[in-house]
Write a protein that holds these residues in place. Structure first.
Motif, mmCIF file in Angstrom:
data_model
loop_
_atom_site.group_PDB
_atom_site.id
_atom_site.type_symbol
_atom_site.label_atom_id
_atom_site.label_comp_id
_atom_site.label_asym_id
_atom_site.label_seq_id
_atom_site.Cartn_x
_atom_site.Cartn_y
_atom_site.Cartn_z
ATOM 1 N N SER A 91 10.743 3.764 13.642
ATOM 2 C CA SER A 91 9.642 3.599 14.578
ATOM 3 C C SER A 91 8.702 4.776 14.430
ATOM 4 O O SER A 91 9.130 5.920 14.331
ATOM 5 N N SER A 92 7.414 4.506 14.428
ATOM 6 C CA SER A 92 6.411 5.575 14.334
ATOM 7 C C SER A 92 5.670 5.766 15.649
ATOM 8 O O SER A 92 4.719 6.514 15.733
ATOM 9 N N HIS A 93 6.135 5.073 16.694
ATOM 10 C CA HIS A 93 5.352 5.033 17.924
ATOM 11 C C HIS A 93 6.032 5.670 19.122
ATOM 12 O O HIS A 93 5.426 5.786 20.172
ATOM 13 N N CYS A 94 7.317 6.066 18.995
ATOM 14 C CA CYS A 94 7.956 6.699 20.128
ATOM 15 C C CYS A 94 7.459 8.137 20.262
ATOM 16 O O CYS A 94 6.781 8.675 19.384
ATOM 17 N N ASN B 178 0.841 -1.201 0.000
ATOM 18 C CA ASN B 178 0.000 0.000 0.000
ATOM 19 C C ASN B 178 0.874 1.248 0.000
ATOM 20 O O ASN B 178 1.887 1.309 0.705
ATOM 21 N N ILE B 179 0.458 2.236 -0.783
ATOM 22 C CA ILE B 179 1.158 3.515 -0.890
ATOM 23 C C ILE B 179 0.190 4.628 -0.527
ATOM 24 O O ILE B 179 -0.985 4.604 -0.920
ATOM 25 N N LEU B 180 0.694 5.620 0.195
ATOM 26 C CA LEU B 180 -0.088 6.813 0.538
ATOM 27 C C LEU B 180 0.519 8.021 -0.156
ATOM 28 O O LEU B 180 1.732 8.227 -0.099
ATOM 29 N N GLU B 181 -0.332 8.814 -0.820
ATOM 30 C CA GLU B 181 0.128 10.067 -1.418
ATOM 31 C C GLU B 181 -0.675 11.215 -0.826
ATOM 32 O O GLU B 181 -1.894 11.139 -0.706
ATOM 33 N N VAL C 222 -5.560 1.277 7.133
ATOM 34 C CA VAL C 222 -4.516 0.699 6.282
ATOM 35 C C VAL C 222 -3.148 1.126 6.801
ATOM 36 O O VAL C 222 -2.975 2.265 7.234
ATOM 37 N N LYS C 223 -2.178 0.208 6.755
ATOM 38 C CA LYS C 223 -0.780 0.533 7.039
ATOM 39 C C LYS C 223 -0.023 0.592 5.710
ATOM 40 O O LYS C 223 -0.300 -0.184 4.776
ATOM 41 N N ILE D 260 0.888 11.176 9.157
ATOM 42 C CA ILE D 260 1.067 9.962 8.365
ATOM 43 C C ILE D 260 2.072 8.997 8.983
ATOM 44 O O ILE D 260 2.027 7.795 8.692
ATOM 45 N N LEU D 261 2.960 9.483 9.833
ATOM 46 C CA LEU D 261 3.984 8.601 10.394
ATOM 47 C C LEU D 261 3.387 7.395 11.123
ATOM 48 O O LEU D 261 3.871 6.265 10.945
ATOM 49 N N PRO D 262 2.332 7.563 11.942
ATOM 50 C CA PRO D 262 1.755 6.384 12.609
ATOM 51 C C PRO D 262 1.101 5.394 11.644
ATOM 52 O O PRO D 262 0.805 4.260 12.042
ATOM 53 N N LEU D 263 0.872 5.818 10.404
ATOM 54 C CA LEU D 263 0.256 4.940 9.415
ATOM 55 C C LEU D 263 1.286 4.095 8.671
ATOM 56 O O LEU D 263 0.913 3.214 7.898
ATOM 57 N N MET D 264 2.578 4.361 8.939
ATOM 58 C CA MET D 264 3.644 3.679 8.213
ATOM 59 C C MET D 264 4.080 2.406 8.927
ATOM 60 O O MET D 264 4.177 2.361 10.153
ATOM 61 N N ASN D 265 4.358 1.378 8.136
ATOM 62 C CA ASN D 265 4.994 0.189 8.677
ATOM 63 C C ASN D 265 6.451 0.473 9.007
ATOM 64 O O ASN D 265 7.087 1.345 8.395
ATOM 65 N N LYS D 266 6.986 -0.253 9.979
ATOM 66 C CA LYS D 266 8.403 -0.130 10.284
ATOM 67 C C LYS D 266 9.218 -0.492 9.049
ATOM 68 O O LYS D 266 8.947 -1.491 8.375
#
Length: 238
Positions: free
Chosen positions: A230-233, A71-74, A143-144, A164-170
């Motif tokens: 990491s998107s969770h710190c 999946n891609i986010l724009e 969606v991730k 958008i950072l929390p939506l990204m996979n590691k």
């Protein structure tokens, strides 16, 4: 932005143009459909140069083929050129196991032009075009993402990045466009320009974000490649 890797003491503006032409001559051609979209963008829309164009479009397609995202986010569809370049890459790597690109455009006046070009394209099945604010609606997708292309309002780049950072996979890749902003980021004449201020703030913010690694490519108007650890710190101090 034009490349500044060459020695400025030995390069004229004419030389830069010739080098740009050389780069294009030795890079892949864009599909005919994308060429027609680029032409239509510049004929019918204000600020047509905002479209990614052939060189950056071929780079986006190649990034998709290398990263092989599901999946891609724009953020910032504009005329749909960059979205379709990435969708072309998805089609090449996923085949029948379709990935998907979700592209957000906040300007509803853009919808009539852009939706037609997306829906009539060879890659329409790979694209979900959304008129809305990703900061408010992105989480609702459930969606991730493995890849994102950030190209929205420069004044709010930092806020959009945090959305958008929390939506990204590691290990996901965020590509942020226009991060050199026609060179205005180092030009004191633009110190009071709000767009320039937004880009500078974003660049400083990303530089000091421990959740990611980053590098700026001096391609076209500046393209920052950001890899998410990491998107969770906790959000870092800017």
């Amino acid at each position: 932005m034009k490349s500044h890797t060459q020695d400025p003491n030995h390069t004229t503006l004419s030389g830069e143009r010739l080098l740009d032409e050389y780069v294009l001559e030795h890079s892949d051609d864009e599909p005919e459909y994308l060429y027609r979209l680029w032409r239509a963008t510049n004929v019918h829309l204000l600020h047509g140069r905002m479209a990614s164009g052939r060189l950056q479009g071929r780079l986006l397609k190649m990034f998709v083929e290398m990263i092989r995202p599901q999946n891609i986010l724009e953020v910032g569809t504009f005329s749909g050129y960059s979205a379709l370049c990435m969708a072309e890459g998805l089609a090449n790597v996923n085949g029948n196991d379709k990935g998907r690109l979700y592209t957000f455009e906040i300007n509803d006046e853009q919808e009539t032009f852009t939706r037609k070009w997306i829906e009539e394209s060879p890659w329409a099945d790979y694209v979900t075009f959304i008129i809305g604010d990703v900061a408010k609606e992105g989480r609702e997708l459930g969606v991730k993402f493995d890849m994102a292309f950030l190209d929205g309002d420069k004044k709010t780049y930092v806020e959009t990045y945090e959305a958008i950072l929390p939506l990204m996979n590691k290990g996901g890749i965020i590509l942020a466009d226009n991060t050199l902003w026609d060179g205005h980021v180092i030009d004191q004449d633009y110190d009071r320009d709000h767009q320039t201020q937004g880009v500078r703030r974003f660049n400083d913010y990303i530089k000091n974000d421990p959740r990611v690694t980053r590098v700026i490519l001096p391609l076209r108007d500046g393209l920052t490649i950001i890899r998410v650890h990491s998107s969770h710190c906790s959000v870092h101090s800017s």
